[in-house]
Design a protein around this motif. Structure first.
Motif, short mmCIF file in Angstrom:
data_model
loop_
_atom_site.label_atom_id
_atom_site.label_comp_id
_atom_site.label_asym_id
_atom_site.label_seq_id
_atom_site.Cartn_x
_atom_site.Cartn_y
_atom_site.Cartn_z
N UNK A 41 -7.83 -4.03 28.03
CA UNK A 41 -7.66 -3.32 27.52
C UNK A 41 -6.56 -2.64 26.68
N UNK A 42 -5.44 -1.93 26.77
CA UNK A 42 -4.63 -1.82 25.66
C UNK A 42 -3.75 -2.50 25.46
N UNK A 43 -3.58 -2.09 23.95
CA UNK A 43 -2.32 -3.07 23.53
C UNK A 43 -1.33 -2.20 22.82
N UNK A 44 -0.09 -2.42 22.21
CA UNK A 44 0.83 -2.09 21.23
C UNK A 44 0.76 -4.26 20.12
N UNK A 45 0.00 -3.45 18.82
CA UNK A 45 0.41 -4.93 17.83
C UNK A 45 1.07 -4.15 16.55
N UNK A 46 1.62 -4.97 16.03
CA UNK A 46 2.06 -5.24 14.92
C UNK A 46 1.51 -5.55 13.83
N UNK A 47 1.12 -4.76 12.52
CA UNK A 47 0.58 -5.50 10.98
C UNK A 47 2.52 -6.20 10.63
N UNK A 48 2.38 -6.80 9.97
CA UNK A 48 3.78 -7.73 8.94
C UNK A 48 3.35 -7.52 8.04
N UNK A 49 4.27 -6.72 7.27
CA UNK A 49 3.96 -7.20 5.72
C UNK A 49 4.47 -7.91 4.54
N UNK A 50 3.96 -8.53 4.48
CA UNK A 50 5.75 -8.79 3.83
C UNK A 50 5.34 -8.73 1.98
N UNK A 51 6.79 -9.26 1.51
CA UNK A 51 6.60 -8.84 -0.02
C UNK A 51 6.90 -10.04 -1.05
N UNK A 52 6.01 -10.79 -1.17
CA UNK A 52 5.23 -11.71 -2.08
C UNK A 52 5.58 -11.31 -3.67
N UNK A 53 6.17 -10.50 -3.80
CA UNK A 53 6.56 -10.51 -5.08
C UNK A 53 8.01 -10.61 -5.34
#
Length: 252
Positions: A41-53
């Protein structure tokens, strides 16, 4: 061991525990679907990017797509303050989607912070989600591994590219991994279910209408009987009044 020594040992252990608990757990670049990501199927995905500095902002994020399970359709959602670029590459083996052969697939999506000023990019203590609509998802694997590269404004680069081996400890820089769920039911089955549900709803509505009609008929019968009894009472009263009036005339 005297009492003072025991107290010292316990105090040192407690202090160590506090130090261990106070160490922050570093977050990683990850990917999660909005809802489900079903095979085929199809999907909406989120790439979660935290700032670690603590002293730098994230100004660039690159996500590389798997070549063993290529995705032909990838669309980014506009994000204020960021510019998205979708890169496609030619496939060694064309894909077939909706009856058409596709000879290209998305190989990379890059987000770059635009504008200027101290608030540019992902600031320390914050994270950012980067949504993508992707598909058609493969049916012959349980997961998709994406390799991500995070760049800070001080030129530091962090590569989130290490795959997670099952049963092994998490690597230092794990690659974002999307878990795929079982394939959804076909549209025919869903349509049949909807049709059956619609039929049940119609039957229920008909039954309700029949009950309402029956109740109305019952109410009408009750009203008619009440009016008939009232008429008989009124008629009897009239006869009695007439007889009484005739008796009075005879006596006079």
């Amino acid at each position: 061991m005297n009492k003072i020594s025991r107290v010292s040992v316990v105090g040192a252990a407690a202090a160590s525990a506090v130090l261990v608990l106070s160490v922050p757990a570093f977050a990683h670049v990850s990917v999660q679907p909005e809802g489900v990501a079903a095979k085929g199927g199809y999907a909406v995905v989120n790439f979660k990017v935290p700032n670690e500095r603590d002293d730098a902002a994230t100004t660039k994020v690159e996500v590389n797509f798997p070549t063993d399970h290529p995705l032909a359709s990838v669309m980014p959602e506009p994000i204020p303050g960021w510019t998205a670029k979708v890169t496609k590459s030619k496939l060694d083996k064309p894909l077939e989607m909706h009856g058409e052969k596709i000879d290209q697939a998305v190989s990379q999506v890059t987000w770059t912070a635009d504008g200027s000023g101290k608030d540019k990019g992902i600031q320390p203590g914050f994270f950012q989600k980067f949504p993508l609509s992707i598909g058609q998802l493969p049916e012959d694997t349980d997961e998709l591994v994406f390799k991500a590269i995070q760049t800070y404004d001080n030129k530091e680069v962090v590569r989130w590219i290490e795959p997670q081996a099952k049963g092994q400890a998490e690597p230092e820089n794990p690659a974002p991994t999307l878990e795929l769920s079982a394939a959804a039911e076909d549209h025919g089955g869903a349509a049949a279910d909807d049709k059956a549900k619609s039929g049940d709803d119609k039957a229920a509505a008909a039954a309700s209408s029949s009950d309402s009609s029956s109740d109305g008929s019952s109410d009408s019968d009750t009203t008619a009987r009440a009016l008939g009894i009232a008429g008989i009472v009124v008629g009897a009263a009239g006869v009695a009044f007439g007889a009484l009036a005739g008796r009075r005339r005879t006596n006079s």
